[in-house]
Enzyme design. Structure first.
Site, PDB file in Angstrom:
ATOM      1  CB  CYS A  25      75.226 -21.065 -68.728  1.00  0.00           C
ATOM      2  SG  CYS A  25      75.968 -19.535 -68.322  1.00  0.00           S
ATOM      3  NE  ARG A  67      81.359 -25.861 -62.187  1.00  0.00           N
ATOM      4  CZ  ARG A  67      81.648 -27.012 -62.773  1.00  0.00           C
ATOM      5  NH1 ARG A  67      81.797 -28.103 -62.078  1.00  0.00           N
ATOM      6  NH2 ARG A  67      81.783 -27.080 -64.079  1.00  0.00           N
TER       7      ARG A  67
END
Ligand code: XMP
Length: 520
Positions: A344, A439
């Site tokens: 991430c 998303r």
């Protein structure tokens, strides 16, 4: 009642969650910032219980979920997770129709019956089979042989799959059809494993039972190994997670899909979830990077109205207000985590996110009030992290730790003699182009102007997820034993925390030795 040995001297050092996180309230803390103190224990690690109830109709036998990522969870992983007592969340980077088939695969999985076994054809060479075993890293070398129409014509036994026979055709190396014992799928009855068990006992030396239909088409394979494993499992501590009809449980993620006008496409969402539920879906996850939004809230509300009994997971959030919001919309389990994940870059790109333990603590306060559960999503790199996460949550969601497993989608790649599998963030450009852009709040076709919030990476291939889960569970059991916690509720109640420094972290890992084998 027996008194528990303790000392008031410990109290200021080793604090309960409320005292500890309140005292550290202006610092975001994550797994490696703290350690847990040992407590008086009468609990042996092997006697601990970890079943966890995430919603009224959703109970797991181990508190571990595989992440809805396109390099982590498709049906093979979801089956393996459920067989181990956990849950797999199928990702949504695939056409809706395909997601439905993936759910069916999990729900129709008969443990032990391999419905689509790897087959070879009589015209291939033994050398081709050796190449396939090497490339796919198969741990077995016996294969059914079928003709172009799927009819069983023989069995290639492992003892002839050798380099010395590489130039031989399978047709001459195989046992011909007439010599192979098979069973018609109709004869398997209600308990295929018991039937296969009987077959193996009666037929000395046979290790594979081929299942055929009336036309002699191959429709499955049962191995003696699997049967023995399953028979042992019936008395094992961790039982597969099953629904009321004895099928494996399965979850699937969806996004807050929008139509061409940018409005929430409620009709499409409902239609798809309805189809998923008809296939036996046990839980739907409304999965986005930012769950504290109108779009996610409205999606959860629409689903809650249409499916009052269906467990709903929603997220991600990192604040008590976010938990309140999703709980009020009708979610049962809330995913907590923004920025802790291994692939991430949200914190770097967007500058937002909360270190995971502080996020979990804040969210756990709201969750307790709203009577919802929370799932710690991302950042797990070792079993000790799972123990720490479970002191504040009801289950963990993992991506990276499973990404090198055999059961993830994608092939093993070899680089300089080492083996890897691809692992990418759902906010990476590659994954967003494959469908996950929603998303991250982007349009269907992200361009160069969109800043990805995840990277594309490699994970070392690490074998079956069963082995990874065994390590995780072993670690949780040890942690619970050290805290004297017989179950997860006691783990949450008993945990005592203390901050560690960088020197403390260094001390915690192996040091001042030449490491030969990693133990975690
Ligand atoms: P781990 O640490 O287990 O994390 O690899 C898995 C979780 O990461 C989240 N996820 C992302 N987060 N950018 C992010 O900020 C991404 O591209 C991304 N892809 C996945 C997700 O919550 C998953 O369960």
């Amino acid at each position: 009642m027996a008194t528990v040995p303790n000392s008031s001297f410990d109290e200021p050092f080793f604090q309960s969650a409320d005292k500890f996180f309140t005292a550290n309230c202006n610092t975001g803390l994550t797994f490696d910032d703290i350690t847990l103190a040992t407590l008086y224990s009468e609990i042996l690690p092997r006697d601990t219980q970890f079943d966890t109830v995430l919603a009224e109709n959703l109970r797991l036998n181990i508190p571990v979920i595989s992440s809805d990522m396109d390099t982590v969870t498709e049906s093979r992983m979801a089956i393996a997770m459920a067989l181990n007592g956990g849950l797999g969340l199928l990702h949504y980077n695939m056409p809706e129709k395909q997601q439905l088939s993936e759910v069916s695969r999990v729900k129709n999985h008969v443990h032990g019956l391999i419905q689509d076994p790897i087959k070879v054809s009589p015209d291939q060479l033994v050398g081709d089979v050796l190449g396939m075993i090497e490339q796919k890293k198969f741990g077995f070398s016996t294969f059914p042989v079928v003709d172009g129409k799927g009819k069983l014509v023989g069995l290639l036994p492992g003892h002839v799959v050798k380099p010395r026979y590489a130039q031989r055709k399978i047709a001459e190396a195989m046992q011909p059809r007439a010599q192979i014992q098979t069973i018609n799928k109709k004869e398997l009855g209600k308990d295929p494993i018991a039937r296969a068990d009987k077959f193996f006992t009666e037929n000395l030396g046979i290790h594979k039972l081929l299942v055929v239909d009336d036309e002699d088409n191959l429709c499955g394979l049962i191995t003696l190994n699997d049967v023995e494993h399953i028979t042992a499992e019936r008395t094992a501590q961790f039982k597969p997670a099953r629904d009321a009809h004895f099928r494996l449980i399965c979850g699937a993620a969806i996004s807050a899909t929008r139509n061409a006008f940018g409005d929430l496409d409620k009709k499409r969402i409902l239609e798809h979830v309805n189809n998923l539920v008809e296939r036996g879906l046990d839980v739907v996850a409304v999965s986005t990077a930012h769950g504290f939004t109108k779009g996610v809230g409205d999606t959860v509300k629409v689903l809650r109205d249409a499916f009052p009994e269906l467990p709903i997971i929603a997220g991600n959030v990192t604040s008590a207000a976010g938990v309140d919001f999703l709980a009020d919309c009708g979610a049962n389990a809330i995913k907590v985590g923004q920025g802790p994940a291994s692939i991430c870059t949200t914190r770097i790109v967007a500058g937002i996110g909360i270190p995971q333990l502080t996020a979990l603590y804040v969210c756990s306060l709201a969750a307790a009030k709203k009577k919802v559960t929370i799932l710690s999503d991302g950042g797990i790199t070792k079993s000790g992290d799972v123990v720490k996460a479970l002191t504040l949550s009801h289950a963990v969601i993992c991506g990276g730790i499973f990404a090198g497993c055999d059961e993830t989608p994608g092939d093993i790649v070899e680089i300089s003699g080492s083996h890897y599998k691809k692992y990418r963030g759902m906010g990476s450009m590659g994954a967003m182009k494959a469908g996950s852009a929603a998303r991250y709040g982007h349009g269907k076709n992200p361009t160069q102007k969109v800043a990805p919030e995840g990277i594309e990476a490699l994970k070392e291939a690490c074998g079956s997820v069963d082995l990874v889960l065994a390590q995780l569970i072993g670690g949780i059991q040890s942690g619970m034993g050290y805290l004297g916690a017989a179950n997860l509720e006691q783990l949450r109640a008993k945990a005592r925390y203390i901050r560690v420094t960088a020197a403390g972290m260094r001390e915690a890992a192996p040091h001042d030795v030449v490491e030969l084998k990693t133990g975690y």
